[in-house]
Design a protein around this motif. Sequence first.
Motif, PDB file in Angstrom:
ATOM      1  N   LEU A   1       0.823  -1.207   0.000  1.00 55.22           N
ATOM      2  CA  LEU A   1       0.000   0.000   0.000  1.00 55.22           C
ATOM      3  C   LEU A   1       0.860   1.261   0.000  1.00 55.22           C
ATOM      4  O   LEU A   1       0.588   2.220  -0.742  1.00 55.22           O
ATOM      5  CB  LEU A   1      -0.927   0.009   1.218  1.00 55.22           C
ATOM      6  CG  LEU A   1      -2.156  -0.902   1.145  1.00 55.22           C
ATOM      7  CD1 LEU A   1      -2.828  -0.994   2.515  1.00 55.22           C
ATOM      8  CD2 LEU A   1      -3.150  -0.388   0.107  1.00 55.22           C
TER       9      LEU A   1
ATOM     10  N   PHE B   1       2.553   1.793  -3.424  1.00 57.32           N
ATOM     11  CA  PHE B   1       1.577   2.313  -4.384  1.00 57.32           C
ATOM     12  C   PHE B   1       1.359   3.809  -4.157  1.00 57.32           C
ATOM     13  O   PHE B   1       1.376   4.621  -5.094  1.00 57.32           O
ATOM     14  CB  PHE B   1       0.260   1.541  -4.226  1.00 57.32           C
ATOM     15  CG  PHE B   1      -0.782   1.849  -5.268  1.00 57.32           C
ATOM     16  CD1 PHE B   1      -0.438   2.281  -6.535  1.00 57.32           C
ATOM     17  CD2 PHE B   1      -2.129   1.693  -4.966  1.00 57.32           C
ATOM     18  CE1 PHE B   1      -1.411   2.548  -7.500  1.00 57.32           C
ATOM     19  CE2 PHE B   1      -3.108   1.962  -5.915  1.00 57.32           C
ATOM     20  CZ  PHE B   1      -2.743   2.397  -7.186  1.00 57.32           C
TER      21      PHE B   1
ATOM     22  N   ALA C   1      -3.066   6.282  -7.069  1.00 56.98           N
ATOM     23  CA  ALA C   1      -3.556   5.834  -5.762  1.00 56.98           C
ATOM     24  C   ALA C   1      -4.614   6.795  -5.222  1.00 56.98           C
ATOM     25  O   ALA C   1      -5.656   6.365  -4.708  1.00 56.98           O
ATOM     26  CB  ALA C   1      -2.390   5.717  -4.788  1.00 56.98           C
TER      27      ALA C   1
ATOM     28  N   GLY D   1      -6.654  -3.206  -1.133  1.00 58.02           N
ATOM     29  CA  GLY D   1      -5.209  -3.328  -1.316  1.00 58.02           C
ATOM     30  C   GLY D   1      -4.644  -4.565  -0.641  1.00 58.02           C
ATOM     31  O   GLY D   1      -3.777  -5.253  -1.193  1.00 58.02           O
TER      32      GLY D   1
ATOM     33  N   THR E   1      -3.053  -7.757  -2.467  1.00 52.31           N
ATOM     34  CA  THR E   1      -1.759  -8.280  -2.005  1.00 52.31           C
ATOM     35  C   THR E   1      -1.830  -9.793  -1.879  1.00 52.31           C
ATOM     36  O   THR E   1      -0.912 -10.517  -2.290  1.00 52.31           O
ATOM     37  CB  THR E   1      -1.371  -7.654  -0.651  1.00 52.31           C
ATOM     38  OG1 THR E   1      -1.107  -6.261  -0.831  1.00 52.31           O
ATOM     39  CG2 THR E   1      -0.126  -8.320  -0.071  1.00 52.31           C
TER      40      THR E   1
ATOM     41  N   CYS F   1       0.957  -2.836  -8.030  1.00 60.10           N
ATOM     42  CA  CYS F   1       0.375  -1.569  -8.491  1.00 60.10           C
ATOM     43  C   CYS F   1      -0.446  -1.783  -9.757  1.00 60.10           C
ATOM     44  O   CYS F   1      -1.544  -1.223  -9.903  1.00 60.10           O
ATOM     45  CB  CYS F   1       1.481  -0.546  -8.758  1.00 60.10           C
ATOM     46  SG  CYS F   1       2.383  -0.019  -7.285  1.00 60.10           S
TER      47      CYS F   1
ATOM     48  N   MET G   1      -3.709  -3.554  -8.867  1.00 58.65           N
ATOM     49  CA  MET G   1      -4.654  -2.652  -8.218  1.00 58.65           C
ATOM     50  C   MET G   1      -5.436  -1.862  -9.259  1.00 58.65           C
ATOM     51  O   MET G   1      -6.673  -1.758  -9.197  1.00 58.65           O
ATOM     52  CB  MET G   1      -3.912  -1.697  -7.278  1.00 58.65           C
ATOM     53  CG  MET G   1      -3.535  -2.304  -5.942  1.00 58.65           C
ATOM     54  SD  MET G   1      -4.942  -2.565  -4.830  1.00 58.65           S
ATOM     55  CE  MET G   1      -5.222  -0.895  -4.213  1.00 58.65           C
TER      56      MET G   1
END
Length: 314
Positions: free
Chosen positions: A184, A187, A195, A219, A223, A257, A260
């Motif tokens: 997190l 990112f 983000a 997030g 992960t 990233c 996401m």
Amino acid sequence: MKHFLRVFTQFFVFLYCKCLWRGLKLVVRKFTGRCELQRICYNNKPGARRTQKIESSLRYSKNELMQSALSIHPDKVEKTVDDIMALKKINPDTNPQLGISLQASLLQIVGYRNLVAEVEKLRREPYDCENAEHEEMLMKLWKELRPDTPLTSRISKQWCEIGFQGSDPKTDFRGMGLLGLHNLLYFAEHDKSAALQMLQDSLHGKKWRKRGYSFAIVGINITDLAYSLLVSGALKTHLYNVAPEMPNLQHFQQTFCYLMQEFQRFWIEEDPSDIMEFNRVRSKFHRRILRQLKNPDMALCPHFAASDLHLVNL
């Protein structure tokens, strides 16, 4: 009858692997004048297509030196390549490219193994509110995502503004440990605009009671998805195609990233009625990424500023 066919098939596969395949390799070597490793290196371009075939060849070799090459220390790669070439009676002076190709692929293989260990170590380390470094990372995450809003106290409902479930984020890191926090923060620091936009979209979705989700919790979930891709070996395709030598933690975090942002797009495309559909959408997204990674030439091309390592499809 089905049981008999299954047993027969298993016996045939065993016979093929143990006898016919080895005999076929011997015939091909006599005909081409090249061993299997030479054929792989000369007939496949650099990247996952070549490295995964070399990895398979070494793993199923009867020779102990060849098998042990998969678990050596990175400092021993060059010597191991020399030993393999000597074992195969290959002259390095007349086959210079073979040594270079083998070394690059072995570095990728041992690098991936080391990356799995490093990621697993972060995942197993729990968040400790008594650890100054852990607390500093958490505070930094708040400042990156809410730069104009001071945090009134360490335990605060304000944490919900960036997608944590309660007043103390440490409880949300239980499943992924420090790995979730590292991702997190990476990112937020390395692709801040994306983000912040994703955080804003998640908050607006909640306000409209449609397509809303909790940024930080998503997030941590992504992960977990990236971690499962890594430990299962599915991520080898991507990492072998983007890391010229040893994949490292930065490659993994850049992949996070990318995932996401792709999940954000996928979430909008799926148009879920509410957050209760999250698991369904996540599973469908996971399957899509797995299908993409089955292509040996695939690299998950990122669309973010952190791509300083040139994560491109080779």
